[in-house]
Design a protein around this motif. Structure first.
Motif, PDB file in Angstrom:
ATOM      1  N   ALA A  93      74.052  58.471  54.493  1.00 53.95           N
ATOM      2  CA  ALA A  93      73.668  57.952  55.812  1.00 53.95           C
ATOM      3  C   ALA A  93      73.599  59.093  56.813  1.00 53.95           C
ATOM      4  O   ALA A  93      74.473  59.284  57.638  1.00 53.95           O
ATOM      5  N   VAL A  95      71.779  60.688  59.867  1.00 52.18           N
ATOM      6  CA  VAL A  95      70.892  60.312  60.968  1.00 52.18           C
ATOM      7  C   VAL A  95      69.696  61.257  61.052  1.00 52.18           C
ATOM      8  O   VAL A  95      68.553  60.823  61.198  1.00 52.18           O
ATOM      9  N   THR A 111      70.105  52.205  53.915  1.00 54.87           N
ATOM     10  CA  THR A 111      71.195  52.968  53.313  1.00 54.87           C
ATOM     11  C   THR A 111      71.831  52.172  52.186  1.00 54.87           C
ATOM     12  O   THR A 111      71.855  50.946  52.196  1.00 54.87           O
ATOM     13  N   MET A 151      72.735  53.310  62.870  1.00 54.12           N
ATOM     14  CA  MET A 151      73.390  53.611  61.595  1.00 54.12           C
ATOM     15  C   MET A 151      74.858  53.198  61.643  1.00 54.12           C
ATOM     16  O   MET A 151      75.389  52.701  60.657  1.00 54.12           O
ATOM     17  N   GLU A 154      74.949  49.427  61.320  1.00 55.76           N
ATOM     18  CA  GLU A 154      74.701  49.026  59.935  1.00 55.76           C
ATOM     19  C   GLU A 154      75.903  49.310  59.047  1.00 55.76           C
ATOM     20  O   GLU A 154      76.260  48.487  58.207  1.00 55.76           O
ATOM     21  N   LEU A 170      79.539  56.738  56.383  1.00 56.64           N
ATOM     22  CA  LEU A 170      78.771  57.640  57.245  1.00 56.64           C
ATOM     23  C   LEU A 170      79.124  59.108  57.030  1.00 56.64           C
ATOM     24  O   LEU A 170      78.440  59.984  57.548  1.00 56.64           O
TER      25      LEU A 170
END
Length: 186
Positions: A93, A95, A111, A151, A154, A170
């Protein structure tokens, strides 16, 4: 359940388990789902099956996870089959990578691990030409803050609001996630 009506989906991912799971899920919306673990098969498959959408993994070499392979194949799909929407698929993940993919013409990104309903909605919107998020070629319309916030949202949704799990997804610390959530009012 909706009857399959979105045409043919091509799924390119090096993980056979991911391919099997996505195929079972996507058959709910697509009349045909074709899968391959080898991105080198993309040119031939584009000609053979004329997909209405491509779900493309970003990394095919287990030792490299910078997304360059996915960006390369995204450009090849655009060259060989202009107009076919491509949704990027990544376990990392990142960005910046997502922004790069969107600026390079991807319709959207998802993702891993994914939310089934969100994946189907993203693929449906890609085929129907409705952008899942407001992205245009003018990069000033997409900010890193907007992408980062999405993100984070999510990752939190994927992990049932559990911050430590979302932070792990993340690739950041729980404290960093907390600071970013505070920044975005989440």
């Amino acid at each position: 359940m909706d009857s399959p009506n979105l045409g043919t989906l091509l799924v390119v991912d090096d993980n056979r388990s991911v391919l099997a799971a996505v195929k079972l899920l996507a058959e709910m919306k697509f009349g045909e789902v074709v899968t391959t673990t080898s991105p080198s098969r993309i040119p031939g498959l584009l000609r053979e099956i004329n997909p209405s959408c491509v779900l493309l993994d970003m990394n095919f070499d287990s030792t490299v996870n910078n997304g360059n392979e996915g960006l390369y194949w995204l450009s090849e799909i655009q060259r060989l089959a202009p107009g076919v929407p491509v949704v990027l698929f990544t376990a990392y993940a990142d960005v910046q990578l997502a922004v790069e993919g969107l600026k390079s013409g991807a319709s959207d990104f998802v993702t891993k691990p994914w939310d089934n309903a969100r994946l189907l909605l993203t693929l449906s919107r890609a085929v129907e030409g409705a952008p899942s998020r407001q992205v245009v070629s003018d990069s000033s319309r997409v900010t890193l803050d907007e992408m980062e916030r999405r993100m984070i949202e999510e990752a939190l949704a994927d992990n049932g609001g559990i911050q430590s799990a979302a932070a792990a997804q993340l690739g950041i610390t729980r404290q960093t996630l907390y600071n970013k959530m505070k920044k975005y009012g989440l």
